[in-house]
Design an enzyme around this catalytic site. Structure first.
Site, PDB file in Angstrom:
ATOM      1  N   HIS A 175       0.810  -1.227   0.000  1.00 52.06           N
ATOM      2  CA  HIS A 175       0.000   0.000   0.000  1.00 52.06           C
ATOM      3  C   HIS A 175       0.847   1.284   0.000  1.00 52.06           C
ATOM      4  O   HIS A 175       0.309   2.361   0.221  1.00 52.06           O
ATOM      5  CB  HIS A 175      -1.070  -0.011   1.103  1.00 52.06           C
ATOM      6  CG  HIS A 175      -0.600  -0.263   2.499  1.00 52.06           C
ATOM      7  ND1 HIS A 175      -1.234  -1.141   3.351  1.00 52.06           N
ATOM      8  CD2 HIS A 175       0.424   0.243   3.205  1.00 52.06           C
ATOM      9  CE1 HIS A 175      -0.622  -1.143   4.511  1.00 52.06           C
ATOM     10  NE2 HIS A 175       0.395  -0.317   4.456  1.00 52.06           N
ATOM     11  N   PRO A 178      -6.311  -3.589   7.055  1.00 49.39           N
ATOM     12  CA  PRO A 178      -6.216  -3.711   8.513  1.00 49.39           C
ATOM     13  C   PRO A 178      -6.971  -2.570   9.208  1.00 49.39           C
ATOM     14  O   PRO A 178      -7.004  -1.449   8.708  1.00 49.39           O
ATOM     15  CB  PRO A 178      -4.708  -3.607   8.782  1.00 49.39           C
ATOM     16  CG  PRO A 178      -4.143  -2.915   7.589  1.00 49.39           C
ATOM     17  CD  PRO A 178      -5.045  -3.205   6.431  1.00 49.39           C
ATOM     18  N   MET A 208      -6.335  -2.747  16.609  1.00 55.38           N
ATOM     19  CA  MET A 208      -6.147  -4.006  17.324  1.00 55.38           C
ATOM     20  C   MET A 208      -7.295  -4.346  18.272  1.00 55.38           C
ATOM     21  O   MET A 208      -7.335  -5.449  18.795  1.00 55.38           O
ATOM     22  CB  MET A 208      -4.827  -4.008  18.071  1.00 55.38           C
ATOM     23  CG  MET A 208      -4.661  -2.934  19.101  1.00 55.38           C
ATOM     24  SD  MET A 208      -3.020  -3.092  19.827  1.00 55.38           S
ATOM     25  CE  MET A 208      -2.857  -1.524  20.627  1.00 55.38           C
ATOM     26  N   HIS A 222      -6.517   1.832   2.456  1.00 60.01           N
ATOM     27  CA  HIS A 222      -5.510   0.916   3.016  1.00 60.01           C
ATOM     28  C   HIS A 222      -5.686   0.666   4.503  1.00 60.01           C
ATOM     29  O   HIS A 222      -4.985  -0.169   5.072  1.00 60.01           O
ATOM     30  CB  HIS A 222      -4.097   1.424   2.736  1.00 60.01           C
ATOM     31  CG  HIS A 222      -3.572   2.414   3.738  1.00 60.01           C
ATOM     32  ND1 HIS A 222      -4.247   3.559   4.086  1.00 60.01           N
ATOM     33  CD2 HIS A 222      -2.437   2.436   4.465  1.00 60.01           C
ATOM     34  CE1 HIS A 222      -3.554   4.245   4.973  1.00 60.01           C
ATOM     35  NE2 HIS A 222      -2.447   3.590   5.230  1.00 60.01           N
TER      36      HIS A 222
END
Lengths: 487, 182
Positions: A335, A384, A387, A410
């Site tokens: 990315h 992504p 977390m 991204h």
């Protein structure tokens, strides 16, 4: 700079699209086009990143529009989340600022035959073993240093160099963007300093926002495509996010110096010196592309080496080789990169220099660069999140090819600064909050953990929702973290 | 889907209370052009994804030394206990930017970051023998970083040119503002 709100025009231009007309600023050669919804566009406006979208629109040879994805935020010269394609035949330029410091930062996803029931009782052991196996953190390099001759081979061959040394399987290359190697990498265009920085870092994660996660597929949106990618609800997967380490940072540093001179030499009137650039077809442009490709290949080799260590760690926990646990690569995608790709502009196919800075390639079904096994559905796109919440697996659609040079977002993008995050929460609190959600986190740094806490990021679900509503990519499944390793 | 209950674990190799920012280098400072160790100060300013630093020094040498201290404090929680080696560090701006104090600051920090990344060397003492505008030459005392003993914070990818400002104040002191890409 970041922090000043953008007060220019952001005209609605269809579903999840806002246009900055090229009349906004002298020197704009094309419009700016930002993909966002009503809520995101206000946050984007506050960041002043749209000014950077307008600045990119002034680059020589830029085609169609200066594009920005919904996770856009302020960056050096180019915004993060920016996409720009230039035509070398029209004097189009290449700009290191359009790639970023971490050349070919990217994401790799590994699937497995393991289920949540297999992994849940051992999650702490799995995460600890991965942490002990994969070198990570500030100042921590790989397990071995490469000799100069080996380093040069790695820079030319990318992930294949690692596989040929017995680290991985041939099929890993099939499921890596560009098979993990850009042609035209030029080790001679790379400084000795970059080579020295890179020699000891192959197979290391780094720190900052880079991570390793154990995840579970907790929602499937598109069962047919999920099946093609080999994932199903309840399956355990692994995600690796890292890049070209100090090697890529040095290549960028070196090239910025060269390009600052080049911009003067070619007489470019740039609204921001950090957009410094040179024609693709110039000595400076060719040299940067040669070095950048070497760094891209370094990053693919690095992620390949890290993945093999993850396979070994998980294999040790379960007492079986990775093959028997089905730890197969779903895909690896960059990315932060610039590539020469063929795209159709004004009805004519042309080779263009596509900059993706914080943007992910998302080619649709039928594209020859999509692995054969996925060609019927399209390229996997790895997004992504943070977390504490989730990440997404998407698939590229034809509209991305038509509008965004085959590119989408991204990630989530930061909602607060690192210092603000540290003022808000302590690392110990982040750890216990994650534990309460059933997520095991290991980090070398409390401060680092605090800076990366969930609340410091925007909700990635909103970002992928925009991409889907705009028709650029489709959600395939959602991935919930079970374990997190941070540097 | 069953909920997972797991005991989280953080592996940190040294358990010490956090130092107050700016304190950690004080015991290492020694004489040089600044004449008696760094007197400069620094502050971290907010920057969405990265770290911004504002540094002040009583002269250019003091500014450069303080900027180095500030930069390494963003990376490391703990510093090595002792100086292992004294090395000559020389930083020269690129051609065309010889009289640019901002460029001088960037190349100086780049030199030190390079030594950290390739040799795990952490600058602890500074003796700036020659300082600008076209060159920095210093004897720097380095300690060695040990990831198993020293707590860390974040990795610095680069010293950027964004909003880079270095200038001399009316009273002769120096100040700088720069952003680290992390």
């Amino acid at each position: 700079m970041a922090g000043q709100a953008f007060d220019g025009p952001l005209e609605p231009a269809g579903e999840c699209r806002y246009r900055i007309p090229k009349s906004y600023k002298p020197g704009m050669r094309v419009d700016g086009l930002i993909y966002a919804d009503e809520q995101l566009i206000e946050k984007i406006r506050a960041d002043n990143a749209p000014e950077q979208v307008a600045n990119v629109a002034t680059l020589p040879g830029i085609q169609k529009a200066s594009l920005a994805m919904p996770d856009i935020h302020w960056g050096y010269g180019f915004p993060i989340g920016g996409v720009a394609a230039t035509d070398p035949a029209e004097g189009g330029v290449v700009s290191p600022g359009g790639v970023g410091y971490d050349i070919n930062c990217g994401v790799r996803m590994v699937r497995s035959d393991l289920t949540l029931a297999d992994v849940a009782p051992r999650i702490e052991q799995i995460v600890t073993t991965i942490f002990q196996t994969v070198p990570c953190g500030v100042g921590v390099g790989g397990r071995e240093a490469l000799a100069t001759s080996e380093m040069r081979r790695l820079l030319r061959e990318g992930a294949a160099y690692v596989v040929r040394r017995g680290r991985g399987w041939d099929e890993d290359l099939e499921y890596t963007e560009a098979r993990g190697c850009l042609d035209g990498a030029d080790p001679d265009a790379v400084s000795k300093r970059a080579q020295e920085r890179g020699k000891k870092q192959v197979g290391s994660l780094g720190a900052g926002n880079h991570f390793l996660e154990v995840q579970v597929v907790d929602k499937v949106f598109d069962p047919k495509t999920a099946e093609a990618f080999g994932v199903a609800e309840g399956a355990v997967t692994f995600m690796i996010h890292c890049g070209s380490r100090g090697f890529g940072h040095q290549v960028c540093d070196d090239s910025l110096k060269t390009m600052r001179g080049a911009a003067r030499k070619y007489g470019f009137d740039l609204p921001d010196q950090q957009l410094c650039c040179a024609p693709v077809e110039s000595d400076e442009g060719r040299r940067y592309l040669g070095a950048m490709r070497a760094a891209a290949n370094y990053a693919w080799a690095n992620r390949q080496a890290v993945m093999v260590l993850v396979r070994e760690a998980v294999g040790r926990v379960f007492g079986k080789p990775a093959e028997r646990l089905g730890l197969r690569l779903v895909y690896d995608v960059a990315h932060n990169i610039a590539k020469i790709e063929t795209h159709t502009v004004d009805g004519r196919q042309r080779p263009l220099c596509v900059h993706r800075k914080g943007a992910t390639r998302a080619f649709p079904a039928g594209h020859p660069e999509v692995p054969e096994a996925y060609r019927g559905v399209g390229q996997p796109v790895l997004i992504p999140g943070d977390m504490g919440r989730y990440s997404f697996l998407l698939v590229g659609l034809p509209a991305a090819m038509d509008e965004t040079f085959g590119s989408v977002c991204h990630g989530a993008g930061r909602a607060m600064s690192r210092t603000q995050a540290r003022r808000t929460v302590r690392g110990e609190q982040v750890r216990s909050d994650l534990a309460a959600k059933g997520i095991v986190a290991i980090s070398r740094s409390w401060k680092g953990l605090a800076e990366e806490y969930s609340g410091a990021y925007k909700d990635v679900a909103r970002v992928v929702d925009v991409v889907e509503r705009a028709g650029l990519a489709r959600r395939v499944c959602r991935l919930r973290p079970l374990g997190v390793v941070k540097g | 889907m069953p909920e997972i209950v797991a005991t989280p674990l953080i592996i940190l190799h040294v358990e010490k209370p956090f130092s107050r920012q700016g304190d950690r280098y004080n015991r290492y400072t020694m004489g040089g052009l600044s004449g008696g160790g760094a007197m400069g100060t620094f502050e971290v300013f907010d920057h969405t994804a990265d770290i911004g630093l504002e540094v002040r020094g009583r002269d250019l040498a003091d500014l450069l030394e303080t900027a180095a201290r500030a930069t390494f404090e963003q990376m490391l929680e703990d510093l090595p206990d002792e100086v292992e080696a004294i090395e000559q560090v020389r930083a020269v701006p690129m051609e065309g930017f010889e009289d640019d104090a901002g460029e001088l600051l960037v190349v100086w920090l780049q030199e030190l970051l390079y030594r950290f990344e390739t040799g795990k060397l952490v600058p602890l003492t500074f003796d700036l023998e020659m300082c600008g505008p076209r060159e920095v030459r210093a004897s720097v005392g380095f300690g060695r970083f040990d990831p198993d003993r020293h707590r860390t914070h974040t990795e610095i990818k680069a010293v950027t040119y964004h909003d880079l400002q270095v200038h001399q104040e009316a009273d002769g002191s120096w100040s700088a503002r720069f952003v680290l890409d992390v």
